[in-house]
Design an enzyme around this catalytic site. Structure first.
Site, PDB file in Angstrom:
ATOM      1  N   GLU A   5      10.562   4.579   1.459  1.00 51.24           N
ATOM      2  CA  GLU A   5      11.771   3.786   1.293  1.00 51.24           C
ATOM      3  C   GLU A   5      12.616   4.306   0.138  1.00 51.24           C
ATOM      4  O   GLU A   5      13.825   4.305   0.211  1.00 51.24           O
ATOM      5  CB  GLU A   5      11.383   2.315   1.069  1.00 51.24           C
ATOM      6  CG  GLU A   5      12.510   1.337   1.294  1.00 51.24           C
ATOM      7  CD  GLU A   5      13.534   1.313   0.183  1.00 51.24           C
ATOM      8  OE1 GLU A   5      14.720   1.180   0.503  1.00 51.24           O
ATOM      9  OE2 GLU A   5      13.170   1.434  -0.987  1.00 51.24           O
ATOM     10  N   ASP A   6      11.968   4.767  -0.935  1.00 52.29           N
ATOM     11  CA  ASP A   6      12.725   5.211  -2.109  1.00 52.29           C
ATOM     12  C   ASP A   6      11.879   6.201  -2.895  1.00 52.29           C
ATOM     13  O   ASP A   6      10.661   6.275  -2.726  1.00 52.29           O
ATOM     14  CB  ASP A   6      13.076   4.003  -2.983  1.00 52.29           C
ATOM     15  CG  ASP A   6      14.237   4.272  -3.934  1.00 52.29           C
ATOM     16  OD1 ASP A   6      14.801   5.393  -3.908  1.00 52.29           O
ATOM     17  OD2 ASP A   6      14.587   3.371  -4.701  1.00 52.29           O
ATOM     18  N   HIS A  66      10.423  -2.432  -1.891  1.00 52.86           N
ATOM     19  CA  HIS A  66      11.795  -2.094  -1.516  1.00 52.86           C
ATOM     20  C   HIS A  66      12.448  -1.480  -2.743  1.00 52.86           C
ATOM     21  O   HIS A  66      12.912  -2.169  -3.635  1.00 52.86           O
ATOM     22  CB  HIS A  66      12.551  -3.340  -1.064  1.00 52.86           C
ATOM     23  CG  HIS A  66      13.918  -3.027  -0.563  1.00 52.86           C
ATOM     24  ND1 HIS A  66      14.927  -3.946  -0.593  1.00 52.86           N
ATOM     25  CD2 HIS A  66      14.427  -1.907  -0.018  1.00 52.86           C
ATOM     26  CE1 HIS A  66      16.022  -3.400  -0.094  1.00 52.86           C
ATOM     27  NE2 HIS A  66      15.732  -2.164   0.257  1.00 52.86           N
ATOM     28  N   ILE A  68      12.225   1.654  -5.947  1.00 56.84           N
ATOM     29  CA  ILE A  68      11.333   1.953  -7.061  1.00 56.84           C
ATOM     30  C   ILE A  68      12.174   2.523  -8.193  1.00 56.84           C
ATOM     31  O   ILE A  68      13.189   3.192  -7.962  1.00 56.84           O
ATOM     32  CB  ILE A  68      10.210   2.949  -6.654  1.00 56.84           C
ATOM     33  CG1 ILE A  68       9.133   3.003  -7.731  1.00 56.84           C
ATOM     34  CG2 ILE A  68      10.761   4.323  -6.340  1.00 56.84           C
ATOM     35  CD1 ILE A  68       7.868   3.697  -7.278  1.00 56.84           C
TER      36      ILE A  68
END
Length: 73
Positions: A5-6, A66, A68
């Site tokens: 996600e990141d 969701h 970082i």
């Protein structure tokens, strides 16, 4: 199965990657698998992501990262 996600990359080349975001309406290939944080050393010739172990007492079952970010002191 859930994808990353990141990512946050430190000045020394270490990258922290969050994975496992589950969001309403977003297809999940592993709906029962908790989220994860990976570490990758970009200084290596063949960098690979390694899952970080999360300390005891943390509720892994509901871990749904969701984003970082890191803080350097």
């Amino acid at each position: 199965e859930t994808g990353s996600e990141d990512i946050d990359i430190l000045p020394n080349g270490l990258a922290f990657i969050s994975s496992g975001l589950k969001y309403p309406g977003l297809k999940s290939f592993a709906p029962d698998k908790p989220g994860e944080i990976f570490l990758m050393d970009l200084n290596e010739d063949n960098p690979r992501a390694v899952e970080l172990r999360i300390s005891r007492g943390f509720d892994l079952a509901s871990f749904n990262p969701h984003g970082i970010s890191t803080y350097i002191d």
